[in-house]
Design an enzyme around this catalytic site. Structure first.
Site, PDB file in Angstrom:
ATOM      1  N   GLN B 112       1.738 126.191  -2.057  1.00 27.73           N
ATOM      2  CA  GLN B 112       0.764 124.772  -1.819  1.00 27.73           C
ATOM      3  C   GLN B 112       1.769 124.273  -0.571  1.00 27.73           C
ATOM      4  OE1 GLN B 112       0.748 124.196  -6.206  1.00 27.73           O
ATOM      5  NE2 GLN B 112      -0.943 123.349  -5.440  1.00 27.73           N
ATOM      6  N   LEU B 209      -6.276 125.685 -10.541  1.00 30.00           N
ATOM      7  CA  LEU B 209      -6.019 124.749  -9.274  1.00 30.00           C
ATOM      8  C   LEU B 209      -7.459 124.543  -8.560  1.00 30.00           C
ATOM      9  CD1 LEU B 209      -2.934 126.633  -7.848  1.00 30.00           C
ATOM     10  CD2 LEU B 209      -2.946 124.908  -9.640  1.00 30.00           C
ATOM     11  N   ASN B 241      -8.080 119.584  -8.510  1.00 30.50           N
ATOM     12  CA  ASN B 241      -8.252 120.803  -7.483  1.00 30.50           C
ATOM     13  C   ASN B 241      -6.839 120.488  -6.563  1.00 30.50           C
ATOM     14  OD1 ASN B 241      -8.413 121.766  -5.113  1.00 30.50           O
ATOM     15  ND2 ASN B 241     -10.556 120.778  -4.730  1.00 30.50           N
ATOM     16  N   CYS B 242      -5.981 121.522  -6.644  1.00 29.12           N
ATOM     17  CA  CYS B 242      -4.665 121.398  -5.966  1.00 29.12           C
ATOM     18  C   CYS B 242      -4.408 122.106  -4.687  1.00 29.12           C
ATOM     19  CB  CYS B 242      -3.450 121.691  -6.908  1.00 29.12           C
ATOM     20  SG  CYS B 242      -3.523 120.961  -8.418  1.00 29.12           S
ATOM     21  N   VAL B 243      -5.440 122.836  -4.476  1.00 28.66           N
ATOM     22  CA  VAL B 243      -5.194 123.849  -3.135  1.00 28.66           C
ATOM     23  C   VAL B 243      -5.928 123.421  -1.981  1.00 28.66           C
ATOM     24  CG1 VAL B 243      -3.954 125.479  -4.305  1.00 28.66           C
ATOM     25  CG2 VAL B 243      -6.275 125.356  -4.528  1.00 28.66           C
TER      26      VAL B 243
END
Lengths: 139, 428
Positions: B112, B209, B241-243
């Protein structure tokens, strides 16, 4: 089994039986899917991921159908366009071997969600209750 | 529904013994925040740091940004359905620490990026370089599954925003924004001649994610749903949502959704704003057909004359965006799309992964492939590993003086597809 998985992710290969394993790159997976779609196999998953990061993943797993049907022009267009976009996005990208395992984990998790969504939609085992009856008879 | 967002302008943030806002200075009792977050047995350690606009500080890898707030009148403590008891949102008075943000960081997976630079070139591209950031680094206990790890980080950020938001409970606002709207029959009777406009907000809904939550419900599992704009402004929509650093919609951006704010501002003047439809972006083509058909149906059922559609992410959601557009335009509903582009370093390649001839009104939020150079930072809050990922990402990306060349897609909020960012557009 109504789907197959085209993948280059070894952990997907080791976890599922219905796999077309590609010993190659993300792009090789797209190309294999393209060939299948041209031959009339249904494209179940959208070919690309939903985030830029996963487009940079070395691994990709895509659901396709099991049987040849009539060619679907929309699906052909989609997979061809996806390959062009994939190339644009990754043309200057360096590989990240140090993160390969993490990419494999996320690719597999996204595949699992996709399979679940597909199976939910197919509803292979409908309940005998059509809705509400159980609660209503109790009330 | 009537929601008052009482903005308390934050001019500085410091650590101290109390939790309060005094003269625009937000004082945070670090121990209190840490104690709250450590209640979760999945959390091993919490580190809290501050990053202020102009400092040569880099924050990486950012998971989410959240605006600290407290509801002083009406129902809804924290984030109902997620960190608090379930109640409907959208009514009442909320004290907002305007200009402050809780920024969560931590490696869930190693690749990330998600950078926020508080100064220089990097600061130009992210809206979170202008906020006083309370950076919360969440280190989980060992052996957590990625799903559990992600949830732990997500909840910790929301709880931190809730605890810090309490600091504003007794502060006087510098300005008060009122969002009030009656039901459709009332509003349409008031504005019979104004075009009826709906806003469709698409959410990435695809798994680890890559999820969004509505009152705690994973949007993967829903049909498109109608929500009052006040509910979103009041915290009903959460990012998991992390990406997709550049074009994910952080929780902060949901709380301050620019598309909603702009439509609200025009409500009763040039348009009759009917509300928001939240639409999941699924991975399967059948799923996409279902959600796009359903979205278009909701819009036509509501009698919309025009629809604004915003996307989240890039890649397969482009198809959803265009399928919704196609269905609406064919039904005679004027449709405007907000998206971003992936058009190469020179900006010359085809911008989207899909296309349709009906898409004739499209707003671009920027080119995710645009290259920026980030100078070396004096201080890094976060992970050296993420820095090395950022520095090694592209051909010739690390120069001798330590500056990093990267694409905008690594910068948080750089190409926000709801327009909460620093880029602007030219009309062609």
């Amino acid at each position: 089994m109504s789907y197959r998985i085209v993948t280059n992710n070894p952990s997907v290969r080791d976890s599922y039986k219905n796999v077309i394993f590609i010993d190659g790159t993300y792009e090789d997976v797209l190309v294999k899917v393209r060939d299948l779609v041209h031959s009339g196999v249904e494209l179940i998953d959208s070919p690309l991921g939903a985030s830029i990061r996963m487009l940079l993943s070395p691994y990709r797993s895509i659901l396709v159908g099991t049987e040849r049907q009539a060619m679907n022009a929309d699906q052909i267009l989609l997979i061809e366009q996806s390959i062009l976009n994939y190339r644009t996005l990754t043309q200057r990208r360096n590989s990240e071997p140090q993160h390969a395992n993490d990419y494999a984990v996320v690719d597999k998790a996204l595949l699992e969600a996709s399979i679940q969504a597909y199976e939910d939609m197919k509803c292979p085992t409908h309940s005998k209750f059509t809705g509400g009856e159980f609660l209503e008879t109790r009330a | 529904m009537k929601l008052e967002l009482r903005k308390i302008q934050i001019k500085d943030v410091v650590f101290g013994d109390k939790m309060e806002v005094n003269g625009g200075v937000l004082t945070i009792n670090k121990d209190q925040v840490v104690a709250k977050l450590m209640e979760d047995h999945r959390v091993k350690e919490i580190k809290i740091d501050l990053a202020k606009p102009g400092e040569k500080t880099r924050i990486i890898p950012v998971k989410d940004c959240i605006e600290p707030r407290v509801k002083i009148e009406g129902e809804g403590k924290g984030f109902p359905g997620v960190t608090g008891k379930m109640v409907p949102l959208g009514d009442g008075k909320v004290n907002v620490l305007d200009g402050a943000a809780v920024v969560t960081i931590g490696d869930i997976v190693g690749f990330q990026e998600g950078v926020v630079d508080m100064w220089g070139e990097g600061a130009k591209w992210t809206p979170f370089s202008k906020t006083f950031n309370i950076v919360v680094d969440i280190i989980p206990v060992e052996g957590l599954e990625p799903h559990v790890h992600e949830e732990t980080v997500r909840l910790a950020g929301l709880k931190a925003a809730e605890v810090i938001g309490e600091a504003g409970r007794y502060a006087e606002p510098t300005n008060v924004e009122v969002f009030e709207m009656g039901n459709h029959a009332e509003e349409s009777a008031k504005y019979p001649n104004l075009p009826k406009v709906l806003y469709v907000e698409m959410l990435i809904s695809q798994g680890l994610l890559h999820d969004g939550y509505i009152y705690g419900v994973n949007s993967q599992k829903i049909l498109p749903t109608l929500i009052h704009p006040n509910e979103e402004l009041d915290g009903a929509v959460i990012s998991g949502n992390c990406v997709a650093a550049c074009d994910k919609i952080t929780t902060y951006q949901h709380q301050n959704n620019s598309a909603i704010l702009d439509l609200y501002a025009e409500h009763g003047k040039t348009i009759n704003f009917l509300g928001v439809i939240l639409t999941p972006e699924l991975t399967t083509l059948e799923g996409k057909f279902r959600t796009c058909d359903y979205t278009a149906k909701l819009c036509t059922m509501m009698g919309a004359d025009g629809v604004i559609v915003s996307e989240e992410g890039y890649g397969n959601p482009d198809s959803d965006l265009l399928m919704i557009c196609k269905r609406l335009e064919k039904a005679g509903v004027k449709t405007v799309l907000i998206t971003d582009e992936c058009s190469g370093w020179d900006g010359m390649s085809q911008p989207l992964a899909d296309t349709t001839k009906e898409a004739v009104a499209v707003v671009s939020a920027g080119n995710v492939s645009h290259v920026v150079t980030l100078e070396p930072a004096d201080k890094v809050i976060g992970s050296a590993k993420a820095i090395s990922t950022l520095a090694g990402g592209w051909d010739g990306s690390l120069s001798e003086d330590g500056s990093i060349k990267c694409e905008l897609n690594a910068v948080i909020g750089a190409t926000s597809e709801i327009g909460y960012h620093n880029c602007t557009v030219k009309l062609y």
